[in-house]
Write an enzyme that holds these catalytic residues in place. Structure first.
Site, PDB file in Angstrom:
ATOM      1  N   GLU A   3       0.870  -1.177   0.000  1.00 18.92           N
ATOM      2  CA  GLU A   3       0.000   0.000   0.000  1.00 18.92           C
ATOM      3  C   GLU A   3       0.904   1.223   0.000  1.00 18.92           C
ATOM      4  OE1 GLU A   3      -3.552  -0.178   2.251  1.00 18.92           O
ATOM      5  OE2 GLU A   3      -3.659  -2.354   2.192  1.00 18.92           O
ATOM      6  N   ASN A 165      -6.440  -2.440   0.470  1.00 17.38           N
ATOM      7  CA  ASN A 165      -7.408  -3.248   1.207  1.00 17.38           C
ATOM      8  C   ASN A 165      -7.230  -3.178   2.717  1.00 17.38           C
ATOM      9  OD1 ASN A 165      -8.990  -4.205  -0.798  1.00 17.38           O
ATOM     10  ND2 ASN A 165      -8.226  -6.290  -0.768  1.00 17.38           N
ATOM     11  N   ARG A 250     -12.920  -7.193  -3.615  1.00 16.83           N
ATOM     12  CA  ARG A 250     -11.806  -7.002  -2.703  1.00 16.83           C
ATOM     13  C   ARG A 250     -12.166  -7.510  -1.313  1.00 16.83           C
ATOM     14  NH1 ARG A 250      -8.558  -2.955  -5.236  1.00 16.83           N
ATOM     15  NH2 ARG A 250      -7.030  -3.367  -3.595  1.00 16.83           N
TER      16      ARG A 250
END
Length: 281
Positions: A3, A165, A250
């Protein structure tokens, strides 16, 4: 899972190893770049932009990569064994006389003119870890589609760049709101706090390879990956489902007690998950 904080940390390691040094090795193992050779050029810097990596090279070129789910860059001293994966997973090698950077499983690898970087990152919203961070702009972008589910809006890099996520699930938990709640139903002050918290969490984790949102050394995440273990706050089993528009689902985690708003109903044994918009509690 890469991320924004992971990408920032990766860019920093690459920059420290390669920046302002001459490339003595260049091997780009994707068909469209097979004939491109950066050997003999100085690598100027490696800059993160959201989840994108921009390695700028002398002569006005940028090697653009995106890690998506499984990609990773590893840095090794010259002569050291490479341990990032089997050789067939290597997509890029950049080497100086001291260090070698090896990109494994990179799903996106492009070489473009530096002046054309906007073609690959110009669509991004304010970068949570970038010099362009602007909370007001991020808030406006989130509110531009009030009917959109909060989790989906947070993942949209056009709104704010850097959330994936893990942070999606953790931020919704910390906001006491399910990821399926429409953005327009979240009080504006709560949404402002969520945006500020996203910035604070990514900054706190950007130099920490072991991400934490809890401040507890032994339990790093509140809900992500914890189903069906107990919620760290109330003890209720954490729930897991998929979220998306059908084209891309997701993994999503939430606590049905601590978080308020719509969510999928728990599946009945032997039956499939209900299809369509999740009903409200």
């Amino acid at each position: 899972m890469p991320e924004g904080d992971t990408v920032w940390w990766t860019a920093r390691r690459l920059d420290r190893a390669l920046a302002d040094r001459l490339l003595v090795r260049s091997d780009l193992r994707v068909p469209k770049l097979a004939t491109k050779d950066l050997t003999g050029r100085r690598l100027l810097n490696v800059t993160p932009r959201g989840k994108h990596l921009l390695a700028r090279v002398e002569g006005g070129l940028t090697l653009h990569s995106h890690l998506q789910m499984d990609g990773v860059w590893k840095v090794y001293p010259v002569g050291a064994a490479w341990r990032g994966g089997p050789g067939h997973q290597i997509r890029a090698i950049l080497g100086t006389d001291e260090s070698t950077a090896v990109g494994y499983r990179l799903p996106v690898l492009d070489l473009l003119r530096t002046e054309n970087e906007d073609r690959v990152v110009g669509h991004l919203g304010p970068d949570l870890l970038g010099p362009d961070w602007n909370a007001e702009s991020a808030l406006r972008r989130l509110l531009s589609d009030p009917g959109r589910e909060l989790g989906e809006a947070l993942l949209d890099q056009r709104n704010l760049a850097g959330i994936g996520n893990v942070y999606k699930s953790e931020l919704c938990f910390l906001a006491h709101t399910t990821p399926w709640t429409p953005v327009g139903e979240v009080p504006q002050q709560a949404l402002e706090r969520l945006v500020a918290l996203a910035h604070r969490l990514l900054r706190a984790n950007r130099e920490n390879p072991t991400r934490s949102t809890t401040g507890r050394g032994d339990q790093r995440l509140f809900v992500y990956g914890r189903a069906p273990r107990p919620c760290l706050r109330c003890g209720t089993p954490v729930q897991h489902s998929e979220q998306g528009d059908g084209s891309r689902q997701r993994s999503t985690y939430w606590c049905p007690v601590c978080q308020h708003g719509p969510a999928p109903q728990p599946p009945v044994p032997g039956e499939e998950h209900p299809v369509g918009r999740p009903p409200r509690h």
